[in-house]
Motif scaffolding. Structure first.
Motif, PDB file in Angstrom:
ATOM      1  N   ALA A   1       1.047   8.809 -16.219  1.00  0.00           N
ATOM      2  CA  ALA A   1       0.894   7.382 -16.524  1.00  0.00           C
ATOM      3  C   ALA A   1      -0.025   6.772 -15.479  1.00  0.00           C
ATOM      4  CB  ALA A   1       2.247   6.674 -16.529  1.00  0.00           C
ATOM      5  N   ALA A   2      -0.548   5.604 -15.798  1.00  0.00           N
ATOM      6  CA  ALA A   2      -1.400   4.890 -14.853  1.00  0.00           C
ATOM      7  C   ALA A   2      -0.539   4.021 -13.944  1.00  0.00           C
ATOM      8  CB  ALA A   2      -2.402   4.019 -15.605  1.00  0.00           C
ATOM      9  N   VAL A   3      -0.890   3.963 -12.672  1.00  0.00           N
ATOM     10  CA  VAL A   3      -0.235   3.059 -11.735  1.00  0.00           C
ATOM     11  C   VAL A   3      -1.031   1.755 -11.708  1.00  0.00           C
ATOM     12  CG1 VAL A   3       0.362   2.660  -9.313  1.00  0.00           C
ATOM     13  CG2 VAL A   3       0.745   4.909 -10.340  1.00  0.00           C
ATOM     14  N   LEU A   4      -0.345   0.658 -11.983  1.00  0.00           N
ATOM     15  CA  LEU A   4      -0.996  -0.643 -12.073  1.00  0.00           C
ATOM     16  C   LEU A   4      -0.632  -1.514 -10.885  1.00  0.00           C
ATOM     17  CD1 LEU A   4      -0.503   0.387 -15.141  1.00  0.00           C
ATOM     18  CD2 LEU A   4      -0.943  -1.971 -15.755  1.00  0.00           C
TER      19      LEU A   4
ATOM     20  N   GLY B   1       0.812  -1.214   0.000  1.00  0.00           N
ATOM     21  CA  GLY B   1       0.000   0.000   0.000  1.00  0.00           C
ATOM     22  C   GLY B   1       0.842   1.260   0.000  1.00  0.00           C
ATOM     23  N   GLU B   2       1.876   1.293   0.826  1.00  0.00           N
ATOM     24  CA  GLU B   2       2.733   2.476   0.881  1.00  0.00           C
ATOM     25  C   GLU B   2       3.455   2.694  -0.438  1.00  0.00           C
ATOM     26  OE1 GLU B   2       5.329   2.146   4.223  1.00  0.00           O
ATOM     27  OE2 GLU B   2       3.693   1.825   5.655  1.00  0.00           O
ATOM     28  N   SER B   3       3.891   1.626  -1.061  1.00  0.00           N
ATOM     29  CA  SER B   3       4.586   1.739  -2.345  1.00  0.00           C
ATOM     30  C   SER B   3       3.669   2.296  -3.420  1.00  0.00           C
ATOM     31  CB  SER B   3       5.131   0.373  -2.770  1.00  0.00           C
ATOM     32  OG  SER B   3       6.069  -0.122  -1.839  1.00  0.00           O
ATOM     33  N   LEU B   4       2.435   1.820  -3.456  1.00  0.00           N
ATOM     34  CA  LEU B   4       1.486   2.322  -4.448  1.00  0.00           C
ATOM     35  C   LEU B   4       1.195   3.808  -4.251  1.00  0.00           C
ATOM     36  CD1 LEU B   4      -0.970  -0.712  -4.575  1.00  0.00           C
ATOM     37  CD2 LEU B   4       0.379   0.149  -6.503  1.00  0.00           C
ATOM     38  N   LYS B   5       1.067   4.233  -3.015  1.00  0.00           N
ATOM     39  CA  LYS B   5       0.823   5.652  -2.752  1.00  0.00           C
ATOM     40  C   LYS B   5       1.980   6.513  -3.250  1.00  0.00           C
ATOM     41  CE  LYS B   5      -2.108   4.803   1.277  1.00  0.00           C
ATOM     42  NZ  LYS B   5      -2.206   4.828   2.766  1.00  0.00           N
TER      43      LYS B   5
END
Length: 411
Positions: free
Chosen positions: A187-190, A173-177
């Motif tokens: 760009a989109a985060v996948l 979760g922290e990495s995605l944020k």
């Protein structure tokens, strides 16, 4: 979406249905595709217009919106073919450390973004990453790959399972944020997960296998145990997808990597219902997030994959894109499917293949990708060329045909 925009709202409200038809080359009941011809006088020429949505290009295309060019990313676009990754891996030789440490996850995920600027930035992780969070510890050995010391093969083994503890996955979760903040609107985060059947193959077999004999036998010798395992995985992975979306993922790819190892009728029984249940659960919580389904060796499953309710179907390179489009129709977006081996060919050949795939997919509802992951030792200049070609593509110039409503030549 701007860098400072709030993360997408994820609740259980009913999503509005998007029923606008896709207008692919050669598809669509109310649209005719023809080469440019003399028009009747006073007829209005209606040209397609790209979406004005603020969402990243990849998200727009995944939803079926009309865009100016196909967005592009690559499966395994972060990894061993990149010199910067190999250098980092020398300092951090454990894959588990690299894929479960926030700073390293972010750095590795951004390496291809900085180098090539793809339209999608996928988190550096593994489909097995969530397993310990619901009671299935594993190790990764350098040669053998993932090892599960206590595979689940009986009813008693099921007692080790428990609901997923998302606190144990906070590094995801922290990495995605952070990735969402770093990439911004560019760009989109996948995010991604493994499908229940594919995860079950590891959990039952205890390691990577080429025969799948244990789990395939289990379909007949202990079907109740296998169904219980698949149901548990479905619940856990559904929650994990929602967790990724709440953390900033704008699109999720589901890898049923070993679904293609099942006969189609067996896939219908042992994989499709659980994917469909997962899609339904995510739809209720996060209706705005597109879901992609990729199965390696899916040529015999394409039509069946549509029934899962998925938004995007990834094609491997063994399926001709034009044939895949015909078989799937205009109800889903397609992703793929350049053969990764083309990245070892002369660059003009790679260019021609990209153009062929894009033309075959049509001018709407396509995400450009490889038919599988980037291969080890792939030249970085070929990856750069792939994305350069993708950025230069424009549907209006690539297709000679003009899309109009009720377009007729002069009689």
């Amino acid at each position: 979406m701007h860098m400072n925009s709030p993360l997408p709202r994820c609740d259980f409200s009913t999503a509005l249905s998007s029923s606008s038809s896709f207008l692919h080359l050669g598809f669509g009941r109310d649209v005719t595709f023809r080469s440019v011809a003399p028009l009747r006088r006073n007829r209005l020429l209606i040209l397609p217009r790209a979406s004005s949505s603020p969402d990243p290009l990849l998200v727009q295309a995944a939803r079926g919106n009309l865009v100016s060019r196909p967005p592009a990313w690559m499966m395994r676009q972060a990894g061993r073919y990149m010199a910067v990754y190999r250098k980092l891996a020398e300092k951090h030789p454990s894959f588990r450390v690299r894929s479960e440490t926030v700073d390293l996850i972010v750095e590795i995920s951004l390496q291809p973004w900085r180098a090539f600027h793809p339209d999608g930035v996928i988190i550096f992780s593994d489909i097995l990453t969530p397993l310990p969070a619901f009671g299935v510890p594993f190790e990764i050995e350098e040669v053998k790959g993932p090892i599960i010391h206590n595979p689940i093969t009986s009813k008693d083994c099921l007692n080790n399972l428990h609901p997923i503890d998302l606190d144990k996955l906070r590094f995801v979760g922290e990495s995605l944020k952070i990735l969402r903040s770093e990439v911004g609107e560019h760009a989109a985060v996948l995010g991604f997960v493994g499908a229940p059947w594919t995860l079950a193959t590891y959990i039952v077999e205890g390691c990577t296998t080429r025969t799948y004999t244990t789990i395939k036998s289990m379909c007949h010798t202990a079907p109740h145990v296998l169904r219980s395992l698949l149901s548990h995985l479905t619940q856990a992975i559904s929650e994990y997808i929602i967790f990724q979306v709440k953390s900033g993922a704008q699109c999720i790819q589901i890898f049923d990597s070993w679904g293609g190892q099942l006969p189609p009728n067996a896939w219908e029984q042992w994989s499709r219902p659980y994917i469909q249940e997962m899609v339904s659960a995510v739809r209720k919580a996060c209706p705005q997030v597109p879901l992609v389904l990729y199965i390696n060796g899916n040529g015999g499953l394409l039509e069946r994959m549509v029934g899962t309710g998925i938004d995007v179907i990834g094609l491997d390179w063994t399926v001709d894109m034009a044939d895949g489009r015909r078989r799937l129709g205009n109800k889903v977006v397609v992703q793929g499917n350049v053969d990764p081996a083309y990245l070892f060919c002369p660059l003009p050949a790679l260019t021609d293949e990209i153009h062929r795939v894009v033309r075959s997919a049509g001018r709407r509802g396509h995400i450009l990708n490889l038919g599988h992951g980037v291969l080890v030792k792939t030249p970085e200049e070929a990856v750069a060329h792939f994305f350069d070609v993708a950025r230069d593509l424009r549907y209006d110039s690539l297709f000679e045909e003009v899309m109009v409503e009720d377009l007729k030549p002069v009689s």
